[in-house]
Design a protein around this motif. Structure first.
Motif, PDB file in Angstrom:
ATOM      1  N   VAL A   1       0.843  -1.200   0.000  1.00  0.00           N
ATOM      2  CA  VAL A   1       0.000   0.000   0.000  1.00  0.00           C
ATOM      3  C   VAL A   1       0.877   1.247   0.000  1.00  0.00           C
ATOM      4  O   VAL A   1       0.576   2.234  -0.684  1.00  0.00           O
ATOM      5  N   GLN A   2       1.973   1.215   0.738  1.00  0.00           N
ATOM      6  CA  GLN A   2       2.898   2.354   0.808  1.00  0.00           C
ATOM      7  C   GLN A   2       3.413   2.729  -0.577  1.00  0.00           C
ATOM      8  O   GLN A   2       3.337   3.895  -0.992  1.00  0.00           O
ATOM      9  N   ARG A   3       3.929   1.756  -1.303  1.00  0.00           N
ATOM     10  CA  ARG A   3       4.520   2.060  -2.609  1.00  0.00           C
ATOM     11  C   ARG A   3       3.458   2.474  -3.626  1.00  0.00           C
ATOM     12  O   ARG A   3       3.723   3.298  -4.504  1.00  0.00           O
ATOM     13  N   GLU A   4       2.221   1.909  -3.520  1.00  0.00           N
ATOM     14  CA  GLU A   4       1.164   2.285  -4.454  1.00  0.00           C
ATOM     15  C   GLU A   4       0.684   3.721  -4.203  1.00  0.00           C
ATOM     16  O   GLU A   4       0.460   4.488  -5.151  1.00  0.00           O
ATOM     17  N   ILE A   5       0.537   4.079  -2.935  1.00  0.00           N
ATOM     18  CA  ILE A   5       0.126   5.451  -2.605  1.00  0.00           C
ATOM     19  C   ILE A   5       1.197   6.446  -3.043  1.00  0.00           C
ATOM     20  O   ILE A   5       0.883   7.491  -3.634  1.00  0.00           O
ATOM     21  N   PHE A   6       2.451   6.120  -2.806  1.00  0.00           N
ATOM     22  CA  PHE A   6       3.533   7.033  -3.167  1.00  0.00           C
ATOM     23  C   PHE A   6       3.622   7.196  -4.682  1.00  0.00           C
ATOM     24  O   PHE A   6       3.895   8.286  -5.188  1.00  0.00           O
ATOM     25  N   LYS A   7       3.348   6.131  -5.407  1.00  0.00           N
ATOM     26  CA  LYS A   7       3.340   6.215  -6.866  1.00  0.00           C
ATOM     27  C   LYS A   7       2.203   7.111  -7.346  1.00  0.00           C
ATOM     28  O   LYS A   7       2.378   7.919  -8.269  1.00  0.00           O
ATOM     29  N   ARG A   8       1.024   6.998  -6.732  1.00  0.00           N
ATOM     30  CA  ARG A   8      -0.117   7.837  -7.104  1.00  0.00           C
ATOM     31  C   ARG A   8       0.160   9.306  -6.818  1.00  0.00           C
ATOM     32  O   ARG A   8      -0.181  10.191  -7.608  1.00  0.00           O
ATOM     33  N   LEU A   9       0.817   9.576  -5.687  1.00  0.00           N
ATOM     34  CA  LEU A   9       1.174  10.953  -5.363  1.00  0.00           C
ATOM     35  C   LEU A   9       2.152  11.517  -6.385  1.00  0.00           C
ATOM     36  O   LEU A   9       2.078  12.688  -6.773  1.00  0.00           O
ATOM     37  N   GLY A  10       3.076  10.668  -6.849  1.00  0.00           N
ATOM     38  CA  GLY A  10       4.015  11.091  -7.880  1.00  0.00           C
ATOM     39  C   GLY A  10       3.303  11.442  -9.173  1.00  0.00           C
ATOM     40  O   GLY A  10       3.657  12.423  -9.848  1.00  0.00           O
ATOM     41  N   LYS A  11       2.283  10.683  -9.536  1.00  0.00           N
ATOM     42  CA  LYS A  11       1.522  10.978 -10.754  1.00  0.00           C
ATOM     43  C   LYS A  11       0.800  12.319 -10.646  1.00  0.00           C
ATOM     44  O   LYS A  11       0.671  13.053 -11.629  1.00  0.00           O
ATOM     45  N   ILE A  12       0.321  12.624  -9.436  1.00  0.00           N
ATOM     46  CA  ILE A  12      -0.349  13.920  -9.231  1.00  0.00           C
ATOM     47  C   ILE A  12       0.628  15.067  -9.479  1.00  0.00           C
ATOM     48  O   ILE A  12       0.305  16.062 -10.133  1.00  0.00           O
ATOM     49  N   VAL A  13       1.851  14.917  -8.956  1.00  0.00           N
ATOM     50  CA  VAL A  13       2.858  15.970  -9.136  1.00  0.00           C
ATOM     51  C   VAL A  13       3.286  16.060 -10.603  1.00  0.00           C
ATOM     52  O   VAL A  13       3.427  17.156 -11.161  1.00  0.00           O
ATOM     53  N   TYR A  14       3.492  14.901 -11.235  1.00  0.00           N
ATOM     54  CA  TYR A  14       3.875  14.901 -12.652  1.00  0.00           C
ATOM     55  C   TYR A  14       2.775  15.485 -13.538  1.00  0.00           C
ATOM     56  O   TYR A  14       3.039  15.970 -14.630  1.00  0.00           O
ATOM     57  N   GLY A  15       1.527  15.426 -13.050  1.00  0.00           N
ATOM     58  CA  GLY A  15       0.412  15.971 -13.810  1.00  0.00           C
ATOM     59  C   GLY A  15       0.349  17.483 -13.790  1.00  0.00           C
ATOM     60  O   GLY A  15      -0.569  18.077 -14.368  1.00  0.00           O
ATOM     61  N   THR A  16       1.317  18.115 -13.139  1.00  0.00           N
ATOM     62  CA  THR A  16       1.351  19.584 -13.059  1.00  0.00           C
ATOM     63  C   THR A  16       1.410  20.215 -14.445  1.00  0.00           C
ATOM     64  O   THR A  16       0.843  21.281 -14.672  1.00  0.00           O
ATOM     65  N   TRP A  17       2.124  19.561 -15.384  1.00  0.00           N
ATOM     66  CA  TRP A  17       2.293  20.126 -16.723  1.00  0.00           C
ATOM     67  C   TRP A  17       1.185  19.713 -17.693  1.00  0.00           C
ATOM     68  O   TRP A  17       1.251  20.001 -18.865  1.00  0.00           O
ATOM     69  N   SER A  18       0.181  19.020 -17.200  1.00  0.00           N
ATOM     70  CA  SER A  18      -0.969  18.661 -18.026  1.00  0.00           C
ATOM     71  C   SER A  18      -2.200  19.381 -17.496  1.00  0.00           C
ATOM     72  O   SER A  18      -2.107  20.246 -16.624  1.00  0.00           O
ATOM     73  N   SER A  19      -3.357  19.019 -18.013  1.00  0.00           N
ATOM     74  CA  SER A  19      -4.594  19.701 -17.616  1.00  0.00           C
ATOM     75  C   SER A  19      -5.258  19.049 -16.409  1.00  0.00           C
ATOM     76  O   SER A  19      -6.440  19.280 -16.150  1.00  0.00           O
ATOM     77  N   VAL A  20      -4.511  18.246 -15.653  1.00  0.00           N
ATOM     78  CA  VAL A  20      -5.077  17.536 -14.508  1.00  0.00           C
ATOM     79  C   VAL A  20      -5.391  18.521 -13.382  1.00  0.00           C
ATOM     80  O   VAL A  20      -4.567  19.382 -13.048  1.00  0.00           O
ATOM     81  N   ASN A  21      -6.579  18.419 -12.800  1.00  0.00           N
ATOM     82  CA  ASN A  21      -6.955  19.216 -11.636  1.00  0.00           C
ATOM     83  C   ASN A  21      -6.355  18.547 -10.406  1.00  0.00           C
ATOM     84  O   ASN A  21      -6.786  17.467  -9.996  1.00  0.00           O
ATOM     85  N   THR A  22      -5.337  19.167  -9.812  1.00  0.00           N
ATOM     86  CA  THR A  22      -4.586  18.518  -8.737  1.00  0.00           C
ATOM     87  C   THR A  22      -5.433  18.264  -7.501  1.00  0.00           C
ATOM     88  O   THR A  22      -5.298  17.226  -6.849  1.00  0.00           O
ATOM     89  N   SER A  23      -6.328  19.181  -7.154  1.00  0.00           N
ATOM     90  CA  SER A  23      -7.177  18.998  -5.973  1.00  0.00           C
ATOM     91  C   SER A  23      -8.106  17.809  -6.163  1.00  0.00           C
ATOM     92  O   SER A  23      -8.307  16.990  -5.250  1.00  0.00           O
ATOM     93  N   VAL A  24      -8.678  17.694  -7.369  1.00  0.00           N
ATOM     94  CA  VAL A  24      -9.571  16.564  -7.670  1.00  0.00           C
ATOM     95  C   VAL A  24      -8.785  15.255  -7.656  1.00  0.00           C
ATOM     96  O   VAL A  24      -9.251  14.238  -7.123  1.00  0.00           O
ATOM     97  N   ALA A  25      -7.571  15.274  -8.258  1.00  0.00           N
ATOM     98  CA  ALA A  25      -6.745  14.067  -8.299  1.00  0.00           C
ATOM     99  C   ALA A  25      -6.349  13.615  -6.896  1.00  0.00           C
ATOM    100  O   ALA A  25      -6.356  12.410  -6.594  1.00  0.00           O
ATOM    101  N   LEU A  26      -6.026  14.558  -6.018  1.00  0.00           N
ATOM    102  CA  LEU A  26      -5.677  14.212  -4.647  1.00  0.00           C
ATOM    103  C   LEU A  26      -6.889  13.655  -3.903  1.00  0.00           C
ATOM    104  O   LEU A  26      -6.770  12.690  -3.140  1.00  0.00           O
ATOM    105  N   GLU A  27      -8.059  14.244  -4.133  1.00  0.00           N
ATOM    106  CA  GLU A  27      -9.291  13.759  -3.493  1.00  0.00           C
ATOM    107  C   GLU A  27      -9.608  12.338  -3.958  1.00  0.00           C
ATOM    108  O   GLU A  27     -10.013  11.484  -3.153  1.00  0.00           O
ATOM    109  N   GLU A  28      -9.419  12.048  -5.249  1.00  0.00           N
ATOM    110  CA  GLU A  28      -9.646  10.695  -5.759  1.00  0.00           C
ATOM    111  C   GLU A  28      -8.679   9.699  -5.133  1.00  0.00           C
ATOM    112  O   GLU A  28      -9.059   8.569  -4.806  1.00  0.00           O
ATOM    113  N   CYS A  29      -7.418  10.126  -4.972  1.00  0.00           N
ATOM    114  CA  CYS A  29      -6.419   9.251  -4.331  1.00  0.00           C
ATOM    115  C   CYS A  29      -6.817   8.944  -2.890  1.00  0.00           C
ATOM    116  O   CYS A  29      -6.706   7.809  -2.429  1.00  0.00           O
TER     117      CYS A  29
END
Length: 597
Positions: free
Chosen positions: A287-315
């Motif tokens: 669970v630790q490594r999966e959550i950390f990977k998801r958090l990394g995707k949220i940060v990497y999504g900074t340069w795309s049209s991803v809504n970071t607040s929504v992505a964090l809420e989904e995580c």
């Protein structure tokens, strides 16, 4: 040199302002069998002499009175004209002799310190058993002095700091005492730190490790760092203040006279905080490594049209059963995640090498300050100042001295390997095995034994997850850095955040409207500046000696009034000395004529 047998035959010298031993003429005083180098100065000038010696750039020195005695009139035969004599024996705590105090601080055996001291003495005085005995006694006394040294100059912390400031004006670039209108600000920078800032910070990077100890210390600590020839973070200034208001920060920034330098955003603190809390609040490693990977995707999504607040809420919703971690992110990050990621997008990002160097300094700072034996003193500013200017300062001075003079090999080796980046360089490529099929993980064989293997998940990403003990504490470990080095040229792997940031900057410049001449000029100027910096980076990477490249950096750091070319431009021939003097005479003549008119 002639030996003077009477002290009355030695002239009294009275140099102007503060002075040192180099400003005095020394006489041989004594007998043929035994003599000393002696210079006489007025007693009222002793403090000026001590200050001058303390300001010696090559050998910074500190003095204290070991013992003193006052003789009344008539008690000394042969000096009837003097009303009284007061003599003090000063003990010099200097460099290279200051190495003994540093040996005490950083744990170098006393025998090694004594050996280095005798080596220095023999270099200047030759081999002598008497000198060796005196050196041994000196090391012993110095150890006792350091052991008895204390941070409390007064029971009241504020009064103690005022006394310290009064005694150490040469090491302070800004001081503002607490008042109803202004907060406490203390900026510390020694002469040596200033030299390192100019040497390594000029036209290079300057980093800030801010708000250290915000929960434990009386006032938070901010450290300005430069990167030396080995890319290690070197503290060049400390600022102690409770205020982060822009108007207060500008005060000490102006006093420090910080020069123009690139500003990079380091992902280290964000990554460290997230990883540490994921490991602490989740017990299952999968669970630790999966959550950390998801958090990394949220940060990497900074340069795309991803809504970071929504992505964090989904995580958070996907891992809602991890209640402790969910509560942490809701209370600490939901309100400010967009601000952090906007800052991350606005500035170029520091590489893992720079982040690892900042982390190494941060870890050393924690080790020095948060020792259990000092927990009662954490709320005293004078204790913090004492720790910074003695133990921590001495450690970094000795590290640089050991590296540049190739002495104290154990200190030098420990200093070189103090960052995860340099430890990663010791891992051979053959020790790393990448998952060929899905690129989900990499295996790194330990250098301690082939039977020990560490697994790095999500290789190539800044949010790679390693099962080593150092990584599980929230740090950049050597295994992650080594795997990411090998993944840099692999298109199947996630690119590093700094590479992604570097790619976005020229793209943003390219998007500037071509019909706006001012914005177009700005884009061209920035592009040329980037090209020059890239050329310097290529030179650094291809050089066998980084120190030579750093020392040969162009442009002298001098005042505007004395600004000049490093070399004479080819398009302008040099004026002969006679022409220069004639030109100066003509200028003076025209000035006189203009006054008459």
């Amino acid at each position: 040199m002639e030996i003077v047998k009477s002290i009355l035959d030695i002239p009294v010298q009275d140099p102007q302002a503060e002075f040192s031993s180099a400003d005095l003429t020394w006489k041989k005083f004594g007998t043929v069998e035994h003599q000393d180098d002696v210079a006489l100065i007025p007693y009222t000038r002793v403090n000026d002499f001590i200050i001058g010696e303390c300001c010696n750039v090559e050998c910074p020195t500190r003095f204290h009175i070991e013992r003193g005695r006052k003789r009344s009139k008539g008690s000394v035969k042969g000096f009837h004209k003097i009303s009284h004599i007061f003599y003090c024996i000063y003990e010099d705590i200097g460099v290279p002799l200051v190495l003994k105090s540093m040996g005490k601080v950083v744990g170098i055996p006393k025998e090694n310190v004594l050996g280095k001291n005798i080596e220095c003495i023999q270099l200047y005085c030759g081999s002598d058993a008497t000198f060796d005995t005196l050196a041994s006694e000196y090391v012993r006394k110095l150890g006792m002095i350091i052991k008895r040294s204390t941070h409390e100059l007064d029971r009241d912390d504020q009064a103690s700091i005022r006394m310290w400031v009064e005694r150490n004006k040469k090491s302070i670039f800004f001081y503002q005492d607490t008042s109803k209108m202004d907060p406490f600000i203390l900026g510390i920078q020694t002469e040596w730190q200033l030299q390192q800032m100019v040497r390594f910070g000029r036209h290079n990077l300057v980093a800030a490790d801010s708000n250290f100890g915000i929960k434990k210390l009386k006032y938070p600590l901010c450290t300005l760092l430069v990167f030396d020839s080995r890319h290690h973070a070197l503290p060049v200034a400390w600022i102690i203040t409770p205020s982060v208001v822009k108007s207060d920060m500008s005060k000490w920034k102006k006093a420090l006279n910080t020069f123009c330098c690139p500003i990079l955003f380091s992902l280290w603190r964000l990554r460290s905080s997230w990883l540490r809390n994921v490991v602490k609040k989740c017990s299952n490693i999968e669970v630790q490594r999966e959550i950390f990977k998801r958090l990394g995707k949220i940060v990497y999504g900074t340069w795309s049209s991803v809504n970071t607040s929504v992505a964090l809420e989904e995580c958070i919703q996907d891992f809602v059963d991890q209640t402790a971690l969910v509560d942490y992110f809701r209370s600490s990050w939901m309100a400010k995640i967009e601000m952090w990621l906007l800052t991350l997008k606005s500035f170029p990002l520091a590489s893992q090498a720079a982040s690892g160097a900042i982390e190494a300094y941060h870890v050393k700072l924690k080790t020095k300050l948060f020792d259990d034996s000092h927990l009662g003193a954490l709320l005293r500013v004078d204790w913090l100042v004492h720790k910074l200017t003695t133990e921590l300062y001495s450690t970094y001075w000795l590290n640089r001295y050991a590296d540049e003079s190739n002495s104290f090999q154990n200190v030098k080796e420990e200093y070189i390997a103090s960052t995860s980046w340099h430890r990663a360089l010791q891992i051979p490529d053959s020790a790393v095995t990448l998952d060929d099929k899905y690129n989900l993980f990499a295996k790194v064989a330990s250098l301690k034994g082939s039977s020990i293997t560490h697994i790095v998940w999500n290789p190539g990403s800044d949010f790679a997850f390693c099962d080593s003990a150092w990584s599980m504490q929230g740090n950049f470990c050597k295994h992650v850095i080594k795997v990411n080095m090998m993944c840099d040229n692999d298109k199947a792997c996630e690119p590093s955040m700094s590479s992604r940031s570097f790619g976005e900057i020229p793209m943003d410049l390219w998007k500037k409207p071509m019909d706006d001449p001012i914005l177009l000029d700005e884009s061209v100027a920035w592009s040329h500046q980037m090209l020059d910096q890239i050329k310097q980076l290529v030179e650094l990477n291809s050089s066998n000696d980084i120190g030579i490249v750093v020392n040969n950096m162009p442009l002298k750091w001098i005042s505007k009034k004395g600004r000049k070319f490093v070399g004479i431009p080819a398009s302008f021939p040099a004026l002969p000395s006679t022409s220069k003097s004639n030109l100066q005479k003509k200028n003076r003549k025209w000035k006189r004529l203009s006054r008459l008119r």
